[in-house]
Write an enzyme that holds these catalytic residues in place. Sequence first.
Site, PDB file in Angstrom:
ATOM      1  CE  LYS A  79      -3.778   2.059   2.737  1.00 54.29           C
ATOM      2  NZ  LYS A  79      -4.560   1.930   3.977  1.00 54.29           N
ATOM      3  CB  SER A 154      -7.895   3.704   3.165  1.00 49.78           C
ATOM      4  OG  SER A 154      -7.004   3.148   4.116  1.00 49.78           O
ATOM      5  CB  SER A 178      -7.923   0.859   6.124  1.00 48.56           C
ATOM      6  OG  SER A 178      -8.669   2.026   5.970  1.00 48.56           O
TER       7      SER A 178
HETATM    8  N1  GLN Z   1     -12.576   4.295   6.864  1.00 53.68           N
HETATM    9  C1  GLN Z   1     -11.954   4.776   8.063  1.00 53.68           C
HETATM   10  C2  GLN Z   1     -11.575   6.214   7.892  1.00 53.68           C
HETATM   11  O1  GLN Z   1     -11.927   6.770   6.920  1.00 53.68           O
HETATM   12  C3  GLN Z   1     -10.764   3.940   8.397  1.00 53.68           C
HETATM   13  C4  GLN Z   1      -9.614   4.193   7.529  1.00 53.68           C
HETATM   14  C5  GLN Z   1      -8.436   3.360   7.879  1.00 53.68           C
HETATM   15  O2  GLN Z   1      -8.555   2.346   8.576  1.00 53.68           O
HETATM   16  N2  GLN Z   1      -7.279   3.828   7.466  1.00 53.68           N
HETATM   17  O3  GLN Z   1     -10.934   6.800   8.704  1.00 53.68           O
END
Ligand code: GLN
Length: 478
Positions: A79, A154, A178
Amino acid sequence: MDLNLLTVASTSTAIAERATTATQLAEGFYKKIEAEDGDVHAYLTLAKERALAQAARIDALAVKGDPLPPLAGVPVAVKDVMVTRGVRSTAGSKILGNYIPPYDATAVARLEEAGAVILGKTNCDEFAMGSSNENSAYGPVRNPRDKSCVPGGSSGGSAACVAAGTAVAALGSDTGGSIRQPAAFCGVVGLMPTYGRVSRYGLIAFASSLDHIGPLTKTVKDSALILRVIAGRDPLDSTSAEVPVPNYLEQIEKPVQGLRIGIPKEYFAEGLDPEVRAAVETAIARLEEAGCKAVPISLPHTRYAVPTYYLVATAEASSNLARFDGVRYAYRSKAARSLSQMYRNSRDEGFGAEVKRRIMLGTYALSAGYYDAYYLKAQKVRTLLTRDFENAFQSVDAIVTPTTPTPAFKLGEKADDPLAMYLADIYTVTADLVGIPGISVPCGRSKSGLPIGVQILGRHFDEATILRLGHAVEHSLA
Ligand code: GLN
């Protein structure tokens, strides 16, 4: 050799048995990426030169007959929030559009030391803020199982490349879900280790007390193999823990008979899609058939988890992202006439809308007069959430829930509604706040063919038990 069928385990065996070479594999994957990644858009940057050099090193070892490292020649993707020496690392943001780091994240370095071949960097929501991958400055990722749907976020690119077979495995990061949420949406396995299990050195920080690095793979066994390599104390991250790393592979084969699994009623309440509920209940029934005891439990503070997460995460993000000021590295606006205008313009032009929203929310939550009412209160609720789990783990060995309230949604469906988007993480954010490990394992499909994931949460540093249960679910549904 069908590249789609390769797992971490089968790839390293094929290389060790000289059925293929690391170079042939890497070249095969690059061809596949070129042919198939166009509309999925899982990759942001390919690291061909570095990957082929590593493949050549592995092949040289194999030719000499030297013992091969555990992940020899396994093609993986990383990532883009993890820095990679000499390879552009954008975090999905325009502000880091030209950033070429001079060093590797520890997790990346450990993968490479273990013989893995890093194919490239995967698309993600900007600074890992999002649940759909639509917040990437470089355009969205499509779900390989249904290209009209989001892959989740994400770590959308990491989940999508594993699902599409354009990498054998990938690293993602999880701050509020994420790794697990995109794994569920794309039908792959996603493991978030305990906070402190895997070094965060070289992870571009979103919310430092919540950020975790972990694998996305096709099988639970593959997650165990990767965790074993990336886990363990790192002097470069003071929050990484001095806790011995077990041989997870041995652990996952043990029978699950006699394990007590908690079923929290708050995770099966209003808002849960009936098809997701049915699939998760089937997975629980299979665990019971294998000899687990399902125990109804309550995690009473669950409804405060999403608001708590969005206070703590944004507060930490507003502080972490202060470093992007156009001075030391990263994007600098050319239009400015004074220093303060340069700061303002660089940030205004470099950050996307969601990142700005988070910085503003976090700055507000931390500001004098509001700190006690928001940030401090959120930290107290975090303690209550931790107690919920401490109590539950006195009577159960693991907790089983849906990973997400619904299967993957359509691209654009929630893009203009941040609150609806935030609720996509309703079952995942708590584990990040509490610091416990969680895994999402595929457990079926909706009528329209979209994957569904079951989440298994464990005690601090007890990844072994959730991997073992995940492995049992995977095999009982196969
Ligand atoms: N979807 C969550 C956010 O927008 C978690 C994102 C993540 O785990 N990096 O913060």
